[in-house]
Design a protein around this motif. Structure first.
Motif, PDB file in Angstrom:
ATOM      1  N   VAL A  22       0.846  -1.192   0.000  1.00 54.33           N
ATOM      2  CA  VAL A  22       0.000   0.000   0.000  1.00 54.33           C
ATOM      3  C   VAL A  22       0.880   1.240   0.000  1.00 54.33           C
ATOM      4  O   VAL A  22       0.637   2.197  -0.731  1.00 54.33           O
ATOM      5  CB  VAL A  22      -0.968   0.019   1.214  1.00 54.33           C
ATOM      6  N   GLU A  23       1.952   1.190   0.817  1.00 50.82           N
ATOM      7  CA  GLU A  23       2.878   2.317   0.837  1.00 50.82           C
ATOM      8  C   GLU A  23       3.511   2.545  -0.529  1.00 50.82           C
ATOM      9  O   GLU A  23       3.616   3.674  -1.008  1.00 50.82           O
ATOM     10  CB  GLU A  23       4.001   2.040   1.847  1.00 50.82           C
ATOM     11  N   ALA A  29       1.372   6.240  -6.829  1.00 54.51           N
ATOM     12  CA  ALA A  29       0.265   7.138  -7.199  1.00 54.51           C
ATOM     13  C   ALA A  29       0.713   8.588  -7.075  1.00 54.51           C
ATOM     14  O   ALA A  29       0.411   9.426  -7.932  1.00 54.51           O
ATOM     15  CB  ALA A  29      -0.953   6.867  -6.316  1.00 54.51           C
ATOM     16  N   ASP A  30       1.465   8.877  -5.996  1.00 51.45           N
ATOM     17  CA  ASP A  30       1.978  10.232  -5.794  1.00 51.45           C
ATOM     18  C   ASP A  30       2.924  10.628  -6.929  1.00 51.45           C
ATOM     19  O   ASP A  30       2.908  11.770  -7.384  1.00 51.45           O
ATOM     20  CB  ASP A  30       2.738  10.337  -4.458  1.00 51.45           C
ATOM     21  N   LEU A  31       3.741   9.661  -7.360  1.00 50.61           N
ATOM     22  CA  LEU A  31       4.697   9.954  -8.432  1.00 50.61           C
ATOM     23  C   LEU A  31       3.953  10.227  -9.738  1.00 50.61           C
ATOM     24  O   LEU A  31       4.309  11.143 -10.484  1.00 50.61           O
ATOM     25  CB  LEU A  31       5.677   8.786  -8.593  1.00 50.61           C
ATOM     26  N   ASP A  37       1.239  16.887 -12.480  1.00 44.81           N
ATOM     27  CA  ASP A  37       1.115  18.266 -11.973  1.00 44.81           C
ATOM     28  C   ASP A  37       2.441  19.019 -11.983  1.00 44.81           C
ATOM     29  O   ASP A  37       2.565  20.041 -11.322  1.00 44.81           O
ATOM     30  CB  ASP A  37       0.595  18.293 -10.527  1.00 44.81           C
ATOM     31  N   ASP A  38       3.444  18.449 -12.660  1.00 44.53           N
ATOM     32  CA  ASP A  38       4.693  19.184 -12.779  1.00 44.53           C
ATOM     33  C   ASP A  38       5.373  19.432 -11.434  1.00 44.53           C
ATOM     34  O   ASP A  38       5.913  20.499 -11.186  1.00 44.53           O
ATOM     35  CB  ASP A  38       4.403  20.531 -13.467  1.00 44.53           C
ATOM     36  N   GLN A  39       5.314  18.433 -10.547  1.00 45.43           N
ATOM     37  CA  GLN A  39       5.965  18.578  -9.230  1.00 45.43           C
ATOM     38  C   GLN A  39       7.415  18.117  -9.236  1.00 45.43           C
ATOM     39  O   GLN A  39       8.103  18.193  -8.231  1.00 45.43           O
ATOM     40  CB  GLN A  39       5.227  17.755  -8.171  1.00 45.43           C
ATOM     41  N   HIS A  66       8.384  15.976  -2.651  1.00 43.79           N
ATOM     42  CA  HIS A  66       7.084  15.402  -2.309  1.00 43.79           C
ATOM     43  C   HIS A  66       6.336  16.338  -1.360  1.00 43.79           C
ATOM     44  O   HIS A  66       6.933  16.847  -0.404  1.00 43.79           O
ATOM     45  CB  HIS A  66       7.307  14.038  -1.657  1.00 43.79           C
ATOM     46  N   VAL A  67       5.049  16.552  -1.640  1.00 49.18           N
ATOM     47  CA  VAL A  67       4.277  17.526  -0.867  1.00 49.18           C
ATOM     48  C   VAL A  67       4.312  17.207   0.632  1.00 49.18           C
ATOM     49  O   VAL A  67       4.527  18.082   1.459  1.00 49.18           O
ATOM     50  CB  VAL A  67       2.806  17.577  -1.353  1.00 49.18           C
TER      51      VAL A  67
END
Ligand code: C2E
Ligand code: MG
Ligand code: MG
Ligand code: MG
Length: 287
Positions: A22-23, A29-31, A37-39, A66-67
């Motif tokens: 899950v992690e 998913a974050d990546l 979103d151009d992060q 990472h946010v």
């Protein structure tokens, strides 16, 4: 009773495993979101001609802020991208940013080369050369100014295909470098077989040459061998002046490492180029 214990053990194991995945899935998913979103952003590390001290190339290195977690290093998320469908969009992103920046530097009159890292995955992708060619066209950058860095593992994972892809890349005029040279296997055999343009001696060898006589012998003879074969050499991991002095005997050698500069923003590279240009201007006046 035993069956129940066994079931508990398995389900505990499963839960643990699930937590891990899950992690991983969350990070993935974050990546994916970060790419959309151009992060992500790209930083550049100078590659310096050891004789003249001038910046002749830069290596593009991807960064992810990472946010929630703050900065995550490419050593963590590039492998994650490689094991999912994300490595292609990631490479496309870095290549696009890097070529746009390179076009800007060329327009400003700095004839730099740009190095971009390829993942092992790309060396089995027969459509890669066309994609690279399209990216070069889109930014009107001459192919000869782009260096694609591949690793020995990348070449060895599917040697036949990697050969085809590398030849096709060189056929469009792009240069190919072997990154982290010396950390893989059978280095010599494909240095002979493959036509490559550049060899980057891994920093694990370079870092200790001033106090490890074996590392010094390995680095010196690798550089000599490559130069004799007509291959450009970059020594990675030059962290101090002592290392520069030990390598001062070579006519043509490029250095990369914290001694010159770590990876920095494009704006900081521009400042560096400007000050190198004004330094050479004043030394010309001195003559
Ligand atoms: P690499 O391609 O070998 O890049 C050089 C790494 O060494 C960079 O780490 C750089 O910051 C670090 N380094 C440079 N000079 C020194 C030094 O003097 N001493 C030490 N100790 N380290 C130095 P970074 O940026 O964390 O990248 C790590 C690896 O992640 C890269 O190794 C490359 O394999 C991969 N990577 C980075 N950006 C990308 C990318 O855009 N695409 C792909 N596929 N991989 C990437
Ligand atoms: Mg590299
Ligand atoms: Mg390297
Ligand atoms: Mg590396």
């Amino acid at each position: 009773y035993h069956a129940k214990r066994e079931r508990d053990r398995i389900s505990t194991f499963d839960r643990k495993y699930d937590v891990n995945s899950v992690e991983r899935l969350q990070l993935l998913a974050d990546l994916r979101a970060a790419l959309e979103d151009d992060q992500l952003h790209v930083v550049y590390q100078p590659q310096v001609d050891m004789r003249s001290g001038r910046t002749v190339a830069v290596e593009a290195l991807v960064r992810w802020n990472h946010v929630g977690r703050g900065p995550i290093g490419p050593d963590h998320f590039v492998p994650l991208a490689e094991n999912s469908g994300l490595i292609l969009p990631l490479t496309t992103y870095v290549l696009d940013q890097a070529l746009a920046q390179l076009a800007q530097w060329h327009a400003d009159g700095y004839d730099l080369r740009m190095a971009v890292n390829l993942s092992a995955r790309h060396l089995s992708d027969l459509s890669l050369p066309q994609q690279v060619s399209n990216a070069l066209d889109a930014h009107a950058v001459p192919p000869s100014r782009l260096v694609l860095e591949v690793t020995e593992t990348g070449i060895l994972s599917d040697a036949v295909r990697a050969d085809v892809v590398i030849r096709a890349l060189r056929a469009i005029g792009v240069e190919v470098a072997i990154d982290d040279y010396g950390t893989g296997n059978a280095s010599l055999s494909y240095l002979r077989r493959l036509e490559i343009d550049e060899l980057k001696v891994d920093r694990s060898f370079v870092m200790n040459i001033h106090d490890d006589p074996h590392d010094l012998i390995i680095v010196n003879s690798t550089i000599e061998l490559a130069l004799a074969l007509g291959v450009r050499v970059v020594a990675e991991g030059i962290e101090d002046e002592r290392t520069v002095k030990v390598l001062a005997g070579f006519d043509s050698l490029i250095g990369q490492g914290y001694h010159f500069s770590g990876p920095v923003s494009a704006a900081q590279i521009s400042e560096r180029l400007i000050s190198e240009r004004s330094a050479s201007g004043s030394s010309l006046r001195d003559c």
